[in-house]
Scaffold this motif. Structure first.
Motif, PDB file in Angstrom:
ATOM      1  N   LEU A 162       0.816  -1.208   0.000  1.00 36.51           N
ATOM      2  CA  LEU A 162       0.000   0.000   0.000  1.00 36.51           C
ATOM      3  C   LEU A 162       0.851   1.260   0.000  1.00 36.51           C
ATOM      4  O   LEU A 162       0.459   2.289  -0.567  1.00 36.51           O
ATOM      5  CB  LEU A 162      -0.936   0.005   1.218  1.00 36.51           C
ATOM      6  CG  LEU A 162      -2.033  -1.056   1.210  1.00 36.51           C
ATOM      7  CD1 LEU A 162      -2.817  -1.009   2.518  1.00 36.51           C
ATOM      8  CD2 LEU A 162      -2.973  -0.860   0.027  1.00 36.51           C
ATOM      9  N   VAL A 163       2.001   1.193   0.639  1.00 31.53           N
ATOM     10  CA  VAL A 163       2.901   2.357   0.650  1.00 31.53           C
ATOM     11  C   VAL A 163       3.366   2.664  -0.767  1.00 31.53           C
ATOM     12  O   VAL A 163       3.395   3.823  -1.198  1.00 31.53           O
ATOM     13  CB  VAL A 163       4.094   2.116   1.586  1.00 31.53           C
ATOM     14  CG1 VAL A 163       5.112   3.250   1.475  1.00 31.53           C
ATOM     15  CG2 VAL A 163       3.619   1.965   3.033  1.00 31.53           C
ATOM     16  N   GLY A 164       3.714   1.620  -1.523  1.00 31.85           N
ATOM     17  CA  GLY A 164       4.136   1.820  -2.899  1.00 31.85           C
ATOM     18  C   GLY A 164       3.033   2.410  -3.754  1.00 31.85           C
ATOM     19  O   GLY A 164       3.258   3.328  -4.551  1.00 31.85           O
ATOM     20  N   LEU A 165       1.817   1.875  -3.597  1.00 26.81           N
ATOM     21  CA  LEU A 165       0.684   2.413  -4.341  1.00 26.81           C
ATOM     22  C   LEU A 165       0.460   3.886  -4.001  1.00 26.81           C
ATOM     23  O   LEU A 165       0.266   4.725  -4.890  1.00 26.81           O
ATOM     24  CB  LEU A 165      -0.589   1.621  -4.023  1.00 26.81           C
ATOM     25  CG  LEU A 165      -0.787   0.273  -4.703  1.00 26.81           C
ATOM     26  CD1 LEU A 165      -2.103  -0.344  -4.232  1.00 26.81           C
ATOM     27  CD2 LEU A 165      -0.787   0.400  -6.218  1.00 26.81           C
ATOM     28  N   ALA A 166       0.467   4.203  -2.717  1.00 24.75           N
ATOM     29  CA  ALA A 166       0.199   5.578  -2.293  1.00 24.75           C
ATOM     30  C   ALA A 166       1.253   6.540  -2.821  1.00 24.75           C
ATOM     31  O   ALA A 166       0.933   7.660  -3.235  1.00 24.75           O
ATOM     32  CB  ALA A 166       0.134   5.646  -0.766  1.00 24.75           C
TER      33      ALA A 166
END
Length: 276
Positions: A173-177
């Motif tokens: 999720l960090v990468g997506l954000a």
């Protein structure tokens, strides 16, 4: 030229927030907290949570704002697309998205089945991707500042044995954000992740999860794990409350955070600092 500091009274008046996992502990607390600051609320959750979702909407509308219960499954794109379309038709465009729906899973790598892996990744990572896939066109078209807040976890910043699948999804999720912060910045939309430690919700405070920490007890209570869970934190607490997460979401959604994007905000009593 110096810009005026935003007025923080009724800081979300005129905004509408789409919240997934709205029937759960964090989702419902956040729906109430945003409504207290003037936001209309689209409360989205699975049909199986219908009774609780109706209660959340009643609590929100009692605060004097508009609210809508929408049933959708974050593992089904068509379901989310229809939910977003219905929400916009009923309440108008939303400018806040709180992508919060998730599940907890654990298990040593060699014991995790492919079915377990797929289920956790599909909800915790894929569910957020699908939610934003449906919501981004609305945010782009709105033409005003927007905010996306994604619920990751302290396990999205660090990991421990036995929780690799969950950590993989929450790290993802960090990468997506970060990518979405780049993509949506030109449209005035900010994207951030929050990273709570254990929260006092049924998702965490259930018999199976408590037994995982105290296998020596047949039916451990929260008091039985309090001291153990507090060891991993800089502050002397075992867990945080849903409102602690809701307050962080409120800040990131509000004009007070107007220049904050692409960050990871721990709400963890110092656990990631202690073990980072």
């Amino acid at each position: 030229m110096t810009q005026a500091v935003p007025n923080i009274t009724g800081r979300l008046t005129g905004s509408t927030a789409l919240i997934t996992g709205a029937a759960g502990g964090i989702g419902s607390a956040t729906a109430r907290r945003l409504a207290e600051e003037g936001a209309n609320v689209v409360a989205l959750d699975r049909a199986s949570s219908g009774a609780r979702l109706a209660e959340v909407v009643a609590e929100v509308t009692a605060l004097g704002v508009r609210a809508l219960a929408v049933h959708a499954d974050v593992t089904e794109q068509a379901s989310l697309n229809a939910a977003v379309e219905h929400a916009v038709a009923e309440l108008g465009a939303f400018d806040i998205v709180f992508a919060n729906a998730g599940v907890i899973g654990s298990g040593l790598a060699e014991n995790v089945t492919e079915e377990d892996w797929n289920a956790q990744i599909d909800v915790n990572l894929g569910g957020v991707w699908r939610t934003l896939k449906a919501a981004i066109p609305v945010l782009k078209a709105e033409g005003s500042p927007g905010s996306v807040i994604i619920t990751s976890s302290s396990a999205g910043l660090r990991a421990a044995g036995g929780g690799g699948t969950y950590a993989a999804a929450k790290h993802g999720l960090v990468g997506l954000a970060r990518a979405w912060a780049h993509e949506l910045g030109p449209y005035g939309v900010r994207v951030n992740t929050i990273h709570p430690t254990a929260v006092a919700t049924p998702l965490v405070m259930n018999d199976a999860n408590l037994r995982a920490s105290r296998p020596d007890l047949e039916h451990p209570t929260p008091d039985d794990v309090r001291e153990l869970w507090s060891r991993g934190k800089l502050l002397d607490i075992g867990w945080i409350e849903p409102v602690d997460v809701a307050n962080a979401v409120l800040f990131l959604a509000s004009p007070e955070a107007r220049y904050i994007t692409g960050i990871q905000l721990p709400i963890d009593a110092g656990s990631t600092t202690k073990w980072g």
